[in-house]
Design a protein around this motif. Structure first.
Motif, PDB file in Angstrom:
ATOM      1  N   THR A   1       0.843  -1.189   0.000  1.00  0.00           N
ATOM      2  CA  THR A   1       0.000   0.000   0.000  1.00  0.00           C
ATOM      3  C   THR A   1       0.877   1.236   0.000  1.00  0.00           C
ATOM      4  OG1 THR A   1      -0.102  -0.102   2.404  1.00  0.00           O
ATOM      5  CG2 THR A   1      -1.927  -1.091   1.208  1.00  0.00           C
ATOM      6  N   GLY A   2       0.313   2.357  -0.417  1.00  0.00           N
ATOM      7  CA  GLY A   2       1.096   3.575  -0.551  1.00  0.00           C
ATOM      8  C   GLY A   2       1.255   4.334   0.749  1.00  0.00           C
ATOM      9  N   ILE A   3       2.399   5.024   0.905  1.00  0.00           N
ATOM     10  CA  ILE A   3       2.662   5.760   2.137  1.00  0.00           C
ATOM     11  C   ILE A   3       1.684   6.920   2.289  1.00  0.00           C
ATOM     12  CG2 ILE A   3       4.431   7.218   1.058  1.00  0.00           C
ATOM     13  CD1 ILE A   3       5.941   7.077   3.756  1.00  0.00           C
ATOM     14  N   GLN A   4       1.313   7.578   1.179  1.00  0.00           N
ATOM     15  CA  GLN A   4       0.364   8.675   1.282  1.00  0.00           C
ATOM     16  C   GLN A   4      -0.996   8.160   1.743  1.00  0.00           C
ATOM     17  OE1 GLN A   4      -0.139  11.015  -2.264  1.00  0.00           O
ATOM     18  NE2 GLN A   4      -1.658  12.361  -1.328  1.00  0.00           N
ATOM     19  N   PHE A   5      -1.332   6.963   1.351  1.00  0.00           N
ATOM     20  CA  PHE A   5      -2.580   6.357   1.807  1.00  0.00           C
ATOM     21  C   PHE A   5      -2.619   6.308   3.324  1.00  0.00           C
ATOM     22  CE2 PHE A   5      -4.601   2.434   3.335  1.00  0.00           C
ATOM     23  CZ  PHE A   5      -5.911   2.647   2.926  1.00  0.00           C
TER      24      PHE A   5
ATOM     25  N   ALA B   1     -14.876  -5.452  10.827  1.00  0.00           N
ATOM     26  CA  ALA B   1     -13.621  -5.641  11.557  1.00  0.00           C
ATOM     27  C   ALA B   1     -12.429  -5.252  10.694  1.00  0.00           C
ATOM     28  CB  ALA B   1     -13.500  -7.096  12.010  1.00  0.00           C
ATOM     29  N   ARG B   2     -12.457  -5.625   9.427  1.00  0.00           N
ATOM     30  CA  ARG B   2     -11.348  -5.258   8.540  1.00  0.00           C
ATOM     31  C   ARG B   2     -11.279  -3.744   8.341  1.00  0.00           C
ATOM     32  NH1 ARG B   2     -12.435  -8.954   3.491  1.00  0.00           N
ATOM     33  NH2 ARG B   2     -14.551  -8.892   4.337  1.00  0.00           N
ATOM     34  N   CYS B   3     -12.437  -3.102   8.237  1.00  0.00           N
ATOM     35  CA  CYS B   3     -12.439  -1.641   8.138  1.00  0.00           C
ATOM     36  C   CYS B   3     -11.815  -1.021   9.383  1.00  0.00           C
ATOM     37  CB  CYS B   3     -13.869  -1.137   7.969  1.00  0.00           C
ATOM     38  SG  CYS B   3     -14.592  -1.433   6.343  1.00  0.00           S
ATOM     39  N   ALA B   4     -12.153  -1.565  10.547  1.00  0.00           N
ATOM     40  CA  ALA B   4     -11.613  -1.028  11.794  1.00  0.00           C
ATOM     41  C   ALA B   4     -10.103  -1.212  11.869  1.00  0.00           C
ATOM     42  CB  ALA B   4     -12.292  -1.707  12.983  1.00  0.00           C
ATOM     43  N   VAL B   5      -9.612  -2.339  11.390  1.00  0.00           N
ATOM     44  CA  VAL B   5      -8.167  -2.589  11.409  1.00  0.00           C
ATOM     45  C   VAL B   5      -7.448  -1.596  10.495  1.00  0.00           C
ATOM     46  CG1 VAL B   5      -6.348  -4.229  10.805  1.00  0.00           C
ATOM     47  CG2 VAL B   5      -8.381  -5.018  12.022  1.00  0.00           C
ATOM     48  N   VAL B   6      -7.969  -1.384   9.300  1.00  0.00           N
ATOM     49  CA  VAL B   6      -7.337  -0.432   8.380  1.00  0.00           C
ATOM     50  C   VAL B   6      -7.346   0.968   8.984  1.00  0.00           C
ATOM     51  CG1 VAL B   6      -7.478   0.650   6.109  1.00  0.00           C
ATOM     52  CG2 VAL B   6      -7.892  -1.804   6.338  1.00  0.00           C
ATOM     53  N   SER B   7      -8.460   1.350   9.592  1.00  0.00           N
ATOM     54  CA  SER B   7      -8.554   2.700  10.154  1.00  0.00           C
ATOM     55  C   SER B   7      -7.590   2.904  11.315  1.00  0.00           C
ATOM     56  CB  SER B   7      -9.981   2.977  10.626  1.00  0.00           C
ATOM     57  OG  SER B   7     -10.257   2.300  11.835  1.00  0.00           O
TER      58      SER B   7
ATOM     59  N   ARG C   1      -8.666  -0.925  -0.928  1.00  0.00           N
ATOM     60  CA  ARG C   1      -9.059  -2.292  -1.265  1.00  0.00           C
ATOM     61  C   ARG C   1      -7.894  -3.261  -1.098  1.00  0.00           C
ATOM     62  NH1 ARG C   1     -13.009  -0.068  -4.978  1.00  0.00           N
ATOM     63  NH2 ARG C   1     -11.430   0.312  -6.547  1.00  0.00           N
ATOM     64  N   ALA C   2      -6.675  -2.805  -1.405  1.00  0.00           N
ATOM     65  CA  ALA C   2      -5.507  -3.673  -1.229  1.00  0.00           C
ATOM     66  C   ALA C   2      -5.280  -3.984   0.248  1.00  0.00           C
ATOM     67  CB  ALA C   2      -4.269  -3.007  -1.827  1.00  0.00           C
ATOM     68  N   ALA C   3      -5.406  -2.960   1.100  1.00  0.00           N
ATOM     69  CA  ALA C   3      -5.235  -3.173   2.537  1.00  0.00           C
ATOM     70  C   ALA C   3      -6.343  -4.060   3.085  1.00  0.00           C
ATOM     71  CB  ALA C   3      -5.220  -1.820   3.255  1.00  0.00           C
ATOM     72  N   PHE C   4      -7.543  -3.845   2.586  1.00  0.00           N
ATOM     73  CA  PHE C   4      -8.712  -4.619   3.002  1.00  0.00           C
ATOM     74  C   PHE C   4      -8.552  -6.085   2.612  1.00  0.00           C
ATOM     75  CE2 PHE C   4     -13.322  -5.644   2.640  1.00  0.00           C
ATOM     76  CZ  PHE C   4     -13.770  -5.134   3.846  1.00  0.00           C
TER      77      PHE C   4
ATOM     78  N   GLU D   1     -20.927  15.222  -8.233  1.00  0.00           N
ATOM     79  CA  GLU D   1     -21.302  14.049  -9.014  1.00  0.00           C
ATOM     80  C   GLU D   1     -21.048  12.781  -8.202  1.00  0.00           C
ATOM     81  OE1 GLU D   1     -19.132  14.167 -12.630  1.00  0.00           O
ATOM     82  OE2 GLU D   1     -19.951  16.105 -13.267  1.00  0.00           O
ATOM     83  N   VAL D   2     -21.642  11.684  -8.663  1.00  0.00           N
ATOM     84  CA  VAL D   2     -21.496  10.401  -7.978  1.00  0.00           C
ATOM     85  C   VAL D   2     -20.382   9.603  -8.638  1.00  0.00           C
ATOM     86  CG1 VAL D   2     -22.615   8.216  -7.397  1.00  0.00           C
ATOM     87  CG2 VAL D   2     -23.911  10.354  -7.292  1.00  0.00           C
ATOM     88  N   LEU D   3     -19.455   9.123  -7.845  1.00  0.00           N
ATOM     89  CA  LEU D   3     -18.357   8.296  -8.341  1.00  0.00           C
ATOM     90  C   LEU D   3     -18.676   6.836  -8.040  1.00  0.00           C
ATOM     91  CD1 LEU D   3     -15.453   7.967  -9.460  1.00  0.00           C
ATOM     92  CD2 LEU D   3     -14.645   8.207  -7.109  1.00  0.00           C
ATOM     93  N   GLU D   4     -18.799   6.031  -9.076  1.00  0.00           N
ATOM     94  CA  GLU D   4     -19.089   4.613  -8.898  1.00  0.00           C
ATOM     95  C   GLU D   4     -17.783   3.853  -8.711  1.00  0.00           C
ATOM     96  OE1 GLU D   4     -21.984   3.331  -8.579  1.00  0.00           O
ATOM     97  OE2 GLU D   4     -23.217   5.060  -9.150  1.00  0.00           O
ATOM     98  N   LEU D   5     -17.667   3.148  -7.592  1.00  0.00           N
ATOM     99  CA  LEU D   5     -16.484   2.339  -7.318  1.00  0.00           C
ATOM    100  C   LEU D   5     -16.890   0.884  -7.164  1.00  0.00           C
ATOM    101  CD1 LEU D   5     -14.639   4.544  -4.684  1.00  0.00           C
ATOM    102  CD2 LEU D   5     -13.964   4.187  -7.049  1.00  0.00           C
ATOM    103  N   ASP D   6     -16.006  -0.004  -7.551  1.00  0.00           N
ATOM    104  CA  ASP D   6     -16.265  -1.420  -7.331  1.00  0.00           C
ATOM    105  C   ASP D   6     -16.356  -1.671  -5.836  1.00  0.00           C
ATOM    106  OD1 ASP D   6     -16.153  -1.920 -10.021  1.00  0.00           O
ATOM    107  OD2 ASP D   6     -13.998  -2.341  -9.996  1.00  0.00           O
ATOM    108  N   PRO D   7     -17.272  -2.524  -5.393  1.00  0.00           N
ATOM    109  CA  PRO D   7     -17.363  -2.804  -3.956  1.00  0.00           C
ATOM    110  C   PRO D   7     -16.115  -3.501  -3.450  1.00  0.00           C
ATOM    111  CG  PRO D   7     -18.699  -4.347  -5.213  1.00  0.00           C
ATOM    112  CD  PRO D   7     -18.222  -3.297  -6.184  1.00  0.00           C
ATOM    113  N   ALA D   8     -15.835  -3.313  -2.168  1.00  0.00           N
ATOM    114  CA  ALA D   8     -14.702  -4.004  -1.562  1.00  0.00           C
ATOM    115  C   ALA D   8     -14.949  -5.507  -1.595  1.00  0.00           C
ATOM    116  CB  ALA D   8     -14.524  -3.535  -0.126  1.00  0.00           C
ATOM    117  N   PRO D   9     -13.892  -6.294  -1.701  1.00  0.00           N
ATOM    118  CA  PRO D   9     -14.080  -7.744  -1.789  1.00  0.00           C
ATOM    119  C   PRO D   9     -14.682  -8.309  -0.516  1.00  0.00           C
ATOM    120  CG  PRO D   9     -11.767  -7.197  -1.448  1.00  0.00           C
ATOM    121  CD  PRO D   9     -12.474  -5.905  -1.706  1.00  0.00           C
ATOM    122  N   GLU D  10     -15.482  -9.328  -0.671  1.00  0.00           N
ATOM    123  CA  GLU D  10     -16.086 -10.017   0.466  1.00  0.00           C
ATOM    124  C   GLU D  10     -15.490 -11.414   0.581  1.00  0.00           C
ATOM    125  OE1 GLU D  10     -18.195  -9.010   2.694  1.00  0.00           O
ATOM    126  OE2 GLU D  10     -18.727  -7.052   1.875  1.00  0.00           O
TER     127      GLU D  10
END
Length: 325
Positions: free
Chosen positions: A8-12, A89-95, A51-54, A138-147
């Motif tokens: 993952t990127g450092i700026q991320f 839980a994965r969202c919480a870990v990334v945050s 998504r990569a971190a997730f 405007e609305v930006l459509e993104l692919d959903p995070a993997p499940e």
């Protein structure tokens, strides 16, 4: 965006640090503000990094960990893993930032070692969309995070005999314990010794003594093992709401013990502890019309009131009671 840190990127991670390790609306506001000042390309890059971190946390070893919510009593039971809980839980870990994320990626058991802010986890998934909309309107459509899609090795088909009311708490717990067992690596390993890939449990809640006396019936089909068991519904009807959920877990455990004994699968793994029954459970839909509704239908077919009344005297009123909690 730079990629000075593997995966993952450092700026991320610098942007993630703006949340202070929290994922409630107030904590996410600085991140949304910072993202809104980026170009569309960089906002999409942030989503890709997320998504990569997730995805790095998307393993069976992580999915098998019990977790606690920061809002709950730390001494209370852990929350059984489900698709929604695993996502949050994965969202919480990334945050929580790079160091915590790295530790949990390398040591899945760390997921069970500390409470996480699970309740608002899904909010993290919408951060980039919110930022883009705020910046552009405007609305930006993104692919959903993997499940994570764990294989389902067991299913429960609930049945209620005539005269037995459905229970929302019992039905909820039957589904919840099946989900928890399907996601549990120890239980999947236990079932891996079985002669079929799939297990079907068919409990029948009944007060019929003849049915109750028949005991269990085990069938080995081409792709599954099926177990049928008549269960005395009298304790369920007399039980309080939480006790009905507890009975569902006990019924499931008893059926699994019977299957394990018949197939010689060895001792049962620990049974996950479910959270308390939610307060907002909808009542199950009634399986049959009320007596009054049925009377009107029969009258509409042309039968006289005298004959209808005589017919309905022979019916069991308990079969037409509304579903219970």
């Amino acid at each position: 965006m730079g990629r000075e840190r593997a995966g993952t990127g450092i700026q991320f991670w610098e942007l993630i640090a703006l949340t202070g390790g929290r994922i409630d609306e107030e904590a996410l506001a600085p991140l949304v503000e910072a993202l809104a000042g980026l170009s569309e390309h960089d906002m999409v890059s942030f989503a890709d990094e997320f998504r990569a971190a997730f995805a790095a946390l998307d393993t069976p070893a992580h999915a098998g960990q019990p977790v606690h919510d920061t809002h709950d009593d730390p001494a209370g039971p852990a929350i059984p893993m489900s698709d929604d809980v695993f996502r949050d839980a994965r969202c919480a870990v990334v945050s929580a930032g790079y160091e915590t994320w790295t530790s949990v990626v390398e040591h899945p058991e760390a997921l069970a070692a500390t409470p996480w802010q699970l309740a608002e986890g899904a909010e993290f998934l919408a951060v980039v969309e919110h930022a883009y909309e705020r910046a552009t309107g405007e609305v930006l459509e993104l692919d959903p995070a993997p499940e994570w899609d764990h294989p389902s090795w067991m299913s429960i088909g609930a049945g209620h005999d005539v005269g037995v009311r459905a229970s929302a708490a019992h039905d909820w717990a039957s589904v919840a314990i099946a989900d928890a067992l399907n996601a549990d690596p120890a239980w999947r390993a236990w079932w891996s010794k079985a002669p079929r890939e799939k297990l079907w449990l068919f409990p029948l809640l009944t007060t019929d003594r003849a049915e109750l006396a028949r005991g269990t019936r085990l069938r080995r089909r081409r792709a599954s093992v099926d177990l049928e068991l008549a269960i005395d519904a009298a304790p369920l009807d007399a039980a309080a709401r939480q006790a009905r959920a507890d009975l569902a877990v006990r019924h499931t455990t008893e059926m699994l013990a019977e299957v394990g004994s018949r197939l010689r699968l060895g001792p049962l793994p620990p049974v996950p502890v479910l959270p308390p029954v939610p307060d907002d459970l909808p009542r199950p839909a009634p399986d049959s019309p009320s007596l009054d509704e049925l009377r009107e239908v029969i009258l509409g077919m042309g039968m006289s009131e005298v004959d209808v009344d005589a017919l309905m005297e022979d019916m069991n009123p308990a079969a037409f009671l509304p579903p219970d909690e």
